[in-house]
Design a protein around this motif. Structure first.
Motif, PDB file in Angstrom:
ATOM      1  N   GLY A 190       0.828  -1.201   0.000  1.00  0.00           N
ATOM      2  CA  GLY A 190       0.000   0.000   0.000  1.00  0.00           C
ATOM      3  C   GLY A 190       0.860   1.248   0.000  1.00  0.00           C
ATOM      4  N   SER A 191       0.459   2.249  -0.742  1.00  0.00           N
ATOM      5  CA  SER A 191       1.237   3.479  -0.831  1.00  0.00           C
ATOM      6  C   SER A 191       1.113   4.288   0.456  1.00  0.00           C
ATOM      7  CB  SER A 191       0.768   4.319  -2.017  1.00  0.00           C
ATOM      8  OG  SER A 191      -0.566   4.756  -1.814  1.00  0.00           O
ATOM      9  N   VAL A 192       2.082   5.170   0.666  1.00  0.00           N
ATOM     10  CA  VAL A 192       2.046   6.036   1.849  1.00  0.00           C
ATOM     11  C   VAL A 192       0.841   6.964   1.794  1.00  0.00           C
ATOM     12  CG1 VAL A 192       3.263   7.876   3.078  1.00  0.00           C
ATOM     13  CG2 VAL A 192       4.536   5.910   2.205  1.00  0.00           C
ATOM     14  N   ALA A 193       0.506   7.457   0.589  1.00  0.00           N
ATOM     15  CA  ALA A 193      -0.631   8.375   0.455  1.00  0.00           C
ATOM     16  C   ALA A 193      -1.938   7.703   0.869  1.00  0.00           C
ATOM     17  CB  ALA A 193      -0.716   8.890  -0.977  1.00  0.00           C
ATOM     18  N   ARG A 194      -2.148   6.468   0.413  1.00  0.00           N
ATOM     19  CA  ARG A 194      -3.369   5.749   0.783  1.00  0.00           C
ATOM     20  C   ARG A 194      -3.378   5.445   2.272  1.00  0.00           C
ATOM     21  NH1 ARG A 194      -4.487   0.702  -2.949  1.00  0.00           N
ATOM     22  NH2 ARG A 194      -6.308   0.694  -1.553  1.00  0.00           N
ATOM     23  N   GLY A 195      -2.241   5.032   2.801  1.00  0.00           N
ATOM     24  CA  GLY A 195      -2.162   4.771   4.227  1.00  0.00           C
ATOM     25  C   GLY A 195      -2.398   6.022   5.056  1.00  0.00           C
ATOM     26  N   TYR A 196      -1.877   7.152   4.571  1.00  0.00           N
ATOM     27  CA  TYR A 196      -2.078   8.423   5.279  1.00  0.00           C
ATOM     28  C   TYR A 196      -3.554   8.799   5.319  1.00  0.00           C
ATOM     29  CZ  TYR A 196      -2.301  13.515   5.717  1.00  0.00           C
ATOM     30  OH  TYR A 196      -2.639  14.792   6.074  1.00  0.00           O
ATOM     31  N   ARG A 197      -4.239   8.687   4.178  1.00  0.00           N
ATOM     32  CA  ARG A 197      -5.673   9.003   4.152  1.00  0.00           C
ATOM     33  C   ARG A 197      -6.450   8.077   5.081  1.00  0.00           C
ATOM     34  NH1 ARG A 197      -4.607   9.570  -1.483  1.00  0.00           N
ATOM     35  NH2 ARG A 197      -5.390   7.442  -1.836  1.00  0.00           N
ATOM     36  N   PHE A 198      -6.084   6.806   5.073  1.00  0.00           N
ATOM     37  CA  PHE A 198      -6.768   5.843   5.929  1.00  0.00           C
ATOM     38  C   PHE A 198      -6.558   6.174   7.410  1.00  0.00           C
ATOM     39  CE2 PHE A 198      -6.555   1.693   8.210  1.00  0.00           C
ATOM     40  CZ  PHE A 198      -7.896   1.363   8.115  1.00  0.00           C
ATOM     41  N   GLU A 199      -5.326   6.466   7.788  1.00  0.00           N
ATOM     42  CA  GLU A 199      -5.035   6.776   9.196  1.00  0.00           C
ATOM     43  C   GLU A 199      -5.676   8.101   9.611  1.00  0.00           C
ATOM     44  OE1 GLU A 199      -3.730   4.856  11.332  1.00  0.00           O
ATOM     45  OE2 GLU A 199      -3.107   3.265   9.960  1.00  0.00           O
ATOM     46  N   LEU A 200      -5.719   9.050   8.683  1.00  0.00           N
ATOM     47  CA  LEU A 200      -6.347  10.333   9.010  1.00  0.00           C
ATOM     48  C   LEU A 200      -7.844  10.157   9.262  1.00  0.00           C
ATOM     49  CD1 LEU A 200      -5.704  13.332   9.326  1.00  0.00           C
ATOM     50  CD2 LEU A 200      -6.203  13.631   6.892  1.00  0.00           C
ATOM     51  N   VAL A 201      -8.499   9.350   8.428  1.00  0.00           N
ATOM     52  CA  VAL A 201      -9.923   9.082   8.633  1.00  0.00           C
ATOM     53  C   VAL A 201     -10.145   8.366   9.960  1.00  0.00           C
ATOM     54  CG1 VAL A 201     -11.898   7.770   7.769  1.00  0.00           C
ATOM     55  CG2 VAL A 201     -10.480   9.069   6.185  1.00  0.00           C
ATOM     56  N   GLN A 247      -3.988  -7.379  10.583  1.00  0.00           N
ATOM     57  CA  GLN A 247      -4.799  -6.939   9.454  1.00  0.00           C
ATOM     58  C   GLN A 247      -4.174  -5.743   8.752  1.00  0.00           C
ATOM     59  OE1 GLN A 247      -5.725  -7.691  12.468  1.00  0.00           O
ATOM     60  NE2 GLN A 247      -7.737  -8.689  12.565  1.00  0.00           N
ATOM     61  N   LEU A 248      -3.612  -4.836   9.543  1.00  0.00           N
ATOM     62  CA  LEU A 248      -2.992  -3.646   8.953  1.00  0.00           C
ATOM     63  C   LEU A 248      -1.750  -4.027   8.153  1.00  0.00           C
ATOM     64  CD1 LEU A 248      -3.338  -0.590   8.821  1.00  0.00           C
ATOM     65  CD2 LEU A 248      -1.883  -0.400  10.833  1.00  0.00           C
ATOM     66  N   LEU A 249      -0.971  -4.970   8.656  1.00  0.00           N
ATOM     67  CA  LEU A 249       0.226  -5.392   7.939  1.00  0.00           C
ATOM     68  C   LEU A 249      -0.120  -6.124   6.648  1.00  0.00           C
ATOM     69  CD1 LEU A 249       2.475  -6.566  10.888  1.00  0.00           C
ATOM     70  CD2 LEU A 249       2.964  -4.701   9.305  1.00  0.00           C
ATOM     71  N   VAL A 250      -1.188  -6.899   6.677  1.00  0.00           N
ATOM     72  CA  VAL A 250      -1.614  -7.583   5.459  1.00  0.00           C
ATOM     73  C   VAL A 250      -2.055  -6.579   4.405  1.00  0.00           C
ATOM     74  CG1 VAL A 250      -3.376  -9.117   4.495  1.00  0.00           C
ATOM     75  CG2 VAL A 250      -2.212  -9.729   6.623  1.00  0.00           C
ATOM     76  N   ALA A 251      -2.714  -5.507   4.833  1.00  0.00           N
ATOM     77  CA  ALA A 251      -3.218  -4.518   3.879  1.00  0.00           C
ATOM     78  C   ALA A 251      -2.102  -3.633   3.321  1.00  0.00           C
ATOM     79  CB  ALA A 251      -4.283  -3.648   4.545  1.00  0.00           C
ATOM     80  N   VAL A 252      -1.137  -3.250   4.143  1.00  0.00           N
ATOM     81  CA  VAL A 252      -0.095  -2.310   3.714  1.00  0.00           C
ATOM     82  C   VAL A 252       1.181  -3.047   3.304  1.00  0.00           C
ATOM     83  CG1 VAL A 252       1.257  -0.295   4.396  1.00  0.00           C
ATOM     84  CG2 VAL A 252      -1.078  -0.540   5.219  1.00  0.00           C
ATOM     85  N   ARG A 253       1.519  -4.126   4.028  1.00  0.00           N
ATOM     86  CA  ARG A 253       2.689  -4.948   3.704  1.00  0.00           C
ATOM     87  C   ARG A 253       4.009  -4.190   3.825  1.00  0.00           C
ATOM     88  NH1 ARG A 253       1.607  -9.660   1.359  1.00  0.00           N
ATOM     89  NH2 ARG A 253       3.634  -9.728   0.318  1.00  0.00           N
ATOM     90  N   SER A 254       4.049  -3.197   4.701  1.00  0.00           N
ATOM     91  CA  SER A 254       5.290  -2.463   4.922  1.00  0.00           C
ATOM     92  C   SER A 254       5.218  -1.748   6.267  1.00  0.00           C
ATOM     93  CB  SER A 254       5.534  -1.448   3.808  1.00  0.00           C
ATOM     94  OG  SER A 254       6.642  -0.620   4.130  1.00  0.00           O
ATOM     95  N   PRO A 255       5.934  -2.247   7.296  1.00  0.00           N
ATOM     96  CA  PRO A 255       5.936  -1.546   8.589  1.00  0.00           C
ATOM     97  C   PRO A 255       6.434  -0.106   8.478  1.00  0.00           C
ATOM     98  CG  PRO A 255       6.837  -3.756   8.818  1.00  0.00           C
ATOM     99  CD  PRO A 255       6.688  -3.501   7.347  1.00  0.00           C
ATOM    100  N   GLY A 256       7.402   0.123   7.606  1.00  0.00           N
ATOM    101  CA  GLY A 256       7.914   1.484   7.449  1.00  0.00           C
ATOM    102  C   GLY A 256       6.852   2.439   6.948  1.00  0.00           C
ATOM    103  N   ARG A 257       6.065   2.007   5.975  1.00  0.00           N
ATOM    104  CA  ARG A 257       5.017   2.872   5.443  1.00  0.00           C
ATOM    105  C   ARG A 257       3.886   3.065   6.452  1.00  0.00           C
ATOM    106  NH1 ARG A 257       4.455   1.489  -1.038  1.00  0.00           N
ATOM    107  NH2 ARG A 257       6.695   1.635  -1.504  1.00  0.00           N
ATOM    108  N   ILE A 258       3.636   2.047   7.243  1.00  0.00           N
ATOM    109  CA  ILE A 258       2.630   2.209   8.300  1.00  0.00           C
ATOM    110  C   ILE A 258       3.070   3.290   9.280  1.00  0.00           C
ATOM    111  CG2 ILE A 258       1.589   1.079  10.298  1.00  0.00           C
ATOM    112  CD1 ILE A 258       1.582  -1.521   8.731  1.00  0.00           C
ATOM    113  N   PHE A 259       4.339   3.255   9.669  1.00  0.00           N
ATOM    114  CA  PHE A 259       4.840   4.268  10.613  1.00  0.00           C
ATOM    115  C   PHE A 259       4.725   5.665  10.019  1.00  0.00           C
ATOM    116  CE2 PHE A 259       8.061   7.020  12.382  1.00  0.00           C
ATOM    117  CZ  PHE A 259       7.964   6.787  13.739  1.00  0.00           C
ATOM    118  N   VAL A 260       5.156   5.837   8.772  1.00  0.00           N
ATOM    119  CA  VAL A 260       5.110   7.161   8.147  1.00  0.00           C
ATOM    120  C   VAL A 260       3.676   7.658   8.040  1.00  0.00           C
ATOM    121  CG1 VAL A 260       5.597   8.440   6.033  1.00  0.00           C
ATOM    122  CG2 VAL A 260       7.259   6.802   6.898  1.00  0.00           C
TER     123      VAL A 260
END
Length: 451
Positions: free
Chosen positions: A16-27, A112-125
């Motif tokens: 998952g891209s950082v932009a999509r993850g950012y929008r998801f976390e912001l929501v 579940q979050l790791l399966v969706a994003v597949r990158s701990p680094g991007r999850i943190f950012v």
């Protein structure tokens, strides 16, 4: 064979891209009821508070710029800024940044979050950016709402600075905006500490409280008679150092030191949180903290940074002792009195004089002259002298000073009555507040600028 071919033809799972993850976390953040309540309070509460206090007969004179809330709408956002730096901003960063990772531990949704994003680094950012966005939204609300409330209740008038000089409405607007911008730096440092606590302590409530506890410790340090090098090394000092913007010239030295310290703390705490997060074992649902690693990777780098910063500031030789020196206090009191004397002269419709014509000086002692005239305390006494053109006698006024460890002071007039001994003056248009009765000032702790 068929299964092997189908597996080879299956599209590879993409991260998952950082932009999509950012929008998801912001929501996710703004969907929490407590975050919505806090954002609404930040955008509405300050306007109502400033408008209400500005209409009261009693003002918060013990707060910086509180005594000018009747005179200009630009005093309101500065009063709110002083309160926000002490209480609101540490609590807001705790609620948002201190819980952004811990909430996944409480809900058990890391897999579940790791399966969706597949990158701990991007999850943190993504989580860090979402938390910072919400914090910035809250700070913007505090600044905008308090400004709107002050201007609506009092109006767009000139503001009296901390050295008594008048700031035109346009200059006041720019300086108030810059003061709030300065407060963003320590706020980001507290947010980074919140991220570190949320990662390192997991579902423990201490992670949620860490930014508030660190901010409280920094405030306690500012109240103690510590060397000025220690003060400047802590990001929390910038929550009060913005007052130096309201002198002419601006006291830029401590502000720049606070900005650098805040930036270093932000980078160090964020890097430590990122490192801890990447090293976490997400296959173990009970592993929500790193134990000894949290101390070595998280706390020790910040302690080392603070120690190194103090050493660098002390080595420069520009900041020694408490920073509150007799010459600095005398210069500040004389300059402020001269500016405010001219303001009183205009109130009384007397012939105008310049600061050069007044040639104001101040002689200050501490403890009745029995102790060294340096350091904070409420036992400072200053005798201000000035001369008027064409008048042979030298005017004198007495002030009792309460100087705080951070350099701010309140001067209380002690006579003569017609100058500074009464809280109102009789003008041709009626009674008006006496600007020389009590006034606030600021002593620059850095020895590099003589103001």
């Amino acid at each position: 064979m068929t299964a092997s071919v189908a597996a080879d033809r299956a599209p590879a799972l993409r991260r998952g891209s950082v932009a999509r993850g950012y929008r998801f976390e912001l929501v996710k953040l703004v969907s929490q009821w407590r975050v919505r309540v806090l954002v609404g309070a930040c955008w509405i509460g300050p306007a109502l508070f400033v408008a209400a206090v500005s209409q009261q007969s009693t003002l918060p004179v013990d707060t910086l710029f509180g005594r000018w809330m009747h005179a200009t709408g630009w005093a309101g956002p500065l009063v709110i800024l002083g309160f926000a730096g002490t209480w609101a901003l540490p609590l807001l960063t705790s609620v948002v940044a201190g819980d952004v990772f811990a909430t996944e531990d409480r809900l058990g949704t890391w897999r579940q979050l790791l399966v969706a994003v597949r990158s701990p680094g991007r999850i943190f950012v993504a989580k860090a950016l979402a938390a910072v966005t919400v914090v910035l939204l809250m700070v913007t609300g505090l600044a905008c709402a308090s400004t709107a409330g002050g201007l609506a209740a009092v109006g767009n008038h000139a503001l009296v600075g901390l050295d008594g000089h008048l700031l035109a409405p346009g200059d006041a607007a720019r300086t108030v905006l810059l003061a709030w911008a300065c407060a963003l730096a320590p706020t980001l440092a507290l947010a980074a500490i919140g991220l570190l606590g949320s990662v390192a302590l997991g579902r423990s409530p201490m992670g949620l409280l860490l930014p508030a506890l660190v901010a409280f410790a920094m405030q306690l340090a500012q109240l103690l008679p510590l060397p000025v090098a220690v003060r400047l090394a802590l990001p929390g000092y910038l929550f009060t150092a913005w007052a130096g913007l309201f002198t002419a010239p601006a006291q830029a030295g401590p502000i720049l030191a606070g900005l650098v310290a805040s930036l270093l703390w932000t980078v160090t705490a964020t890097a430590a949180a990122y490192r801890l997060f990447l090293r976490r074992d997400f296959t173990n649902p009970t592993d929500d903290r790193s134990g000894r690693r949290a101390l070595t990777v998280g706390a020790l780098p910040l302690a080392g940074l603070a120690t190194a910063t103090v050493a660098v500031l002390a080595a420069t030789g520009t900041t020694t002792g408490s920073g509150i020196r007799q010459d600095a206090v005398q210069r500040s009191v004389a300059t402020t009195f001269a500016h405010l004397y001219r303001l009183q002269t205009r109130q009384l419709h007397r012939p105008d004089v310049t600061e050069a014509q007044l040639a104001t000086t101040a002689a200050c002692t501490k403890g009745g002259g029995t102790v060294a005239a340096e350091g904070p305390g409420n036992d400072w006494r200053c005798v201000v002298s000035w001369r008027l053109p064409g008048v042979a006698a030298t005017g004198q006024a007495i002030y009792q000073l309460d100087v705080a460890p951070d350099g701010r002071y309140m001067a209380d007039g002690d006579g003569p009555k017609e100058v500074n001994g009464y809280f109102v003056v009789r003008t041709p248009t009626g009674d008006a507040s006496n600007p020389l009765w009590q006034f606030d000032g600021n002593v620059e702790l850095s020895a590099t600028s003589k103001g």
